[in-house]
Design a protein around this motif. Sequence first.
Motif, PDB file in Angstrom:
ATOM      1  N   GLU A 121       0.856  -1.185   0.000  1.00 20.89           N
ATOM      2  CA  GLU A 121       0.000   0.000   0.000  1.00 20.89           C
ATOM      3  C   GLU A 121       0.893   1.236   0.000  1.00 20.89           C
ATOM      4  OE1 GLU A 121      -2.461  -0.366   3.391  1.00 20.89           O
ATOM      5  OE2 GLU A 121      -3.702  -2.001   2.566  1.00 20.89           O
ATOM      6  N   PRO A 122       0.435   2.326  -0.606  1.00 16.30           N
ATOM      7  CA  PRO A 122       1.277   3.513  -0.712  1.00 16.30           C
ATOM      8  C   PRO A 122       1.505   4.175   0.647  1.00 16.30           C
ATOM      9  CG  PRO A 122      -0.936   4.016  -1.455  1.00 16.30           C
ATOM     10  CD  PRO A 122      -0.896   2.533  -1.228  1.00 16.30           C
ATOM     11  N   VAL A 123       2.774   4.507   0.906  1.00 12.13           N
ATOM     12  CA  VAL A 123       3.149   5.190   2.132  1.00 12.13           C
ATOM     13  C   VAL A 123       4.147   6.286   1.766  1.00 12.13           C
ATOM     14  CG1 VAL A 123       4.217   5.003   4.414  1.00 12.13           C
ATOM     15  CG2 VAL A 123       2.820   3.118   3.534  1.00 12.13           C
ATOM     16  N   ASP A 170       3.582  -0.667  -8.644  1.00 13.74           N
ATOM     17  CA  ASP A 170       4.003  -1.785  -9.477  1.00 13.74           C
ATOM     18  C   ASP A 170       3.128  -1.920 -10.720  1.00 13.74           C
ATOM     19  OD1 ASP A 170       5.651  -3.834 -10.171  1.00 13.74           O
ATOM     20  OD2 ASP A 170       4.643  -5.344  -8.931  1.00 13.74           O
ATOM     21  N   GLY A 171       2.786  -0.776 -11.308  1.00 16.38           N
ATOM     22  CA  GLY A 171       2.027  -0.758 -12.557  1.00 16.38           C
ATOM     23  C   GLY A 171       0.519  -0.840 -12.392  1.00 16.38           C
ATOM     24  N   ALA A 226       9.344   6.677   1.108  1.00 15.28           N
ATOM     25  CA  ALA A 226       8.150   6.266   0.374  1.00 15.28           C
ATOM     26  C   ALA A 226       8.237   4.792   0.055  1.00 15.28           C
ATOM     27  CB  ALA A 226       8.000   7.076  -0.912  1.00 15.28           C
ATOM     28  N   SER A 227       7.078   4.191  -0.276  1.00 18.10           N
ATOM     29  CA  SER A 227       7.051   2.791  -0.687  1.00 18.10           C
ATOM     30  C   SER A 227       7.943   2.603  -1.893  1.00 18.10           C
ATOM     31  CB  SER A 227       5.607   2.368  -1.016  1.00 18.10           C
ATOM     32  OG  SER A 227       4.781   2.538   0.107  1.00 18.10           O
ATOM     33  N   GLU A 228       8.609   1.452  -1.946  1.00 16.64           N
ATOM     34  CA  GLU A 228       9.617   1.244  -2.980  1.00 16.64           C
ATOM     35  C   GLU A 228       9.011   1.175  -4.372  1.00 16.64           C
ATOM     36  OE1 GLU A 228      13.141  -1.977  -4.087  1.00 16.64           O
ATOM     37  OE2 GLU A 228      12.045  -2.099  -2.198  1.00 16.64           O
ATOM     38  N   ASP A 229       7.860   0.536  -4.510  1.00 21.97           N
ATOM     39  CA  ASP A 229       7.252   0.341  -5.827  1.00 21.97           C
ATOM     40  C   ASP A 229       6.273   1.449  -6.196  1.00 21.97           C
ATOM     41  OD1 ASP A 229       8.649  -2.011  -6.164  1.00 21.97           O
ATOM     42  OD2 ASP A 229       7.080  -3.218  -5.190  1.00 21.97           O
ATOM     43  N   LEU A 230       6.242   2.508  -5.429  1.00 22.12           N
ATOM     44  CA  LEU A 230       5.314   3.615  -5.703  1.00 22.12           C
ATOM     45  C   LEU A 230       5.766   4.356  -6.959  1.00 22.12           C
ATOM     46  CD1 LEU A 230       2.877   5.243  -4.737  1.00 22.12           C
ATOM     47  CD2 LEU A 230       4.474   6.676  -3.428  1.00 22.12           C
TER      48      LEU A 230
END
Length: 493
Positions: free
Chosen positions: A74-76, A164-165, A88-92
């Motif tokens: 989830e976005p952080v 992640d897309g 921030a989240s890595e895959d954001l």
Amino acid sequence: MRRLFGSVRSRATLAATLVVAVALVAAGAAVLLSLRSNLIGEAATDAERSARTVASSLALGKRYDQLSLDEEDEPVQVVDENRTLVAASEDLQRISGTDTDAVKPQVRPTTPAGGEEGEDSDGAKDDGAKDDGAKDDGDDDESSLHPGEIAEKTTYTNGSATIDGETADYRFAAVKVEVEGKGLLIVYAGAPLSAEKSAVNTALTVMLIGFPLLLTVVAGVTWLVTRRALRPVEGIRGEMAAITASEDLARRVPVPDTHDEVARLARTTNETLAALESSVERQRRFVADASHELRSPIASLRTQLEVGAAHPELLDVEGAVEDTVRLQRLAADLLLLARLDAGERPAAATRFDLAALAREEAEGRTGVSAQAPEAVHVAGSRGQVQRLLVNLLDNAQRHARSAVRVSVRREGEWAVAQVADDGDGVPEGDRERIFERFVRLDEARSRDDGGAGLGLAIARDVAARHGGTLTVRDASAGGALFELRLPLPRSDR
């Protein structure tokens, strides 16, 4: 279309369907709003929990690279007091709905002394104080937080993020935390709204499919129930149509075995038919009796005129005059009865003295005495009441042996006039029958002496039209006592 909705059944079905449709739409909207509110609330709770977990880690002194920001996919975001993204989240890949749309933390140089990021060699924060142009978050508790303390207040926003897309809508929770050496930080954590959208869309789909089906069922049930409820009404209508076509007033409409308005309508209709049948029967009897009564004087007068035409010396002028007078009186009686049957009522504004009228009619009649010393005023038609008294006096004189007494007095709210004779009286079984039209008792069957049997019928009808009554009973000295009661004017009561 006009014919379709011209029936009670169609209108009732349409009204019931519309009412249920409005109720369903209102209830459906309330359910959708409540469901959406509850699901958004759950998402907000999840987002706040995630934000406070990260804030707790920061309050405990963890470095940005030690934060667990990708565990729940989830976005952080972690933003410092200058709205600079520090974690921030890595895959954001993209985000909106927070204070910054940055997705990659800005690298902050460390000091030569090897202090923590964001600190100089003396341990002081290089940007701990707000710039004059920094955006104030507006929280009342911002200035009161101590290092390691997390703000109690949580703010929420809606936005979207691509991780992640995959792009989705999120409910973001913002929690502030004061971190020693880093200053005031804001943690943004999002919880997906996909469950809310899915649930709302599913409920909306169910309503869009179910509501029309439910309305169809309601319309069908209402149509059938209304048909069953109105079936007795249709039976009443059909029977009334048959009665009208056949002119058979002896028939009656069916009364359903219920205790509702339809049953009462059927009973009232039958009562109306019974009254109409009785009225028509009286009218037929009246016409037949009137024809019979008119035939005798007309035939007698014609015979006398024909004999006089053939033999002038045999013409009975006196008898012809008597038959003509009798015919004239009978015609006048029939005309008055017709006017009374038509509902003619006297003018209420006409006032006259009933006592004076009684004395006037008694004067000059053999064996008739009047006791009416004081004035007794009544309202109505003086001519009709005079006719009533004349009929009573004529009837009393026909049956009296020697004397007739007339009296007028006040009695409460009534003017009471009594006509008594010393004859044989009226048998108790005939005391209502004598007021019927063309009725003559056995001892008064002679048309020459007993009249046509209309006098007492006219007298009672006149009394009823004036709001009064006319009854008969035994006189104290024998014979019959006819009592007339008429209401006094309000000003004389």
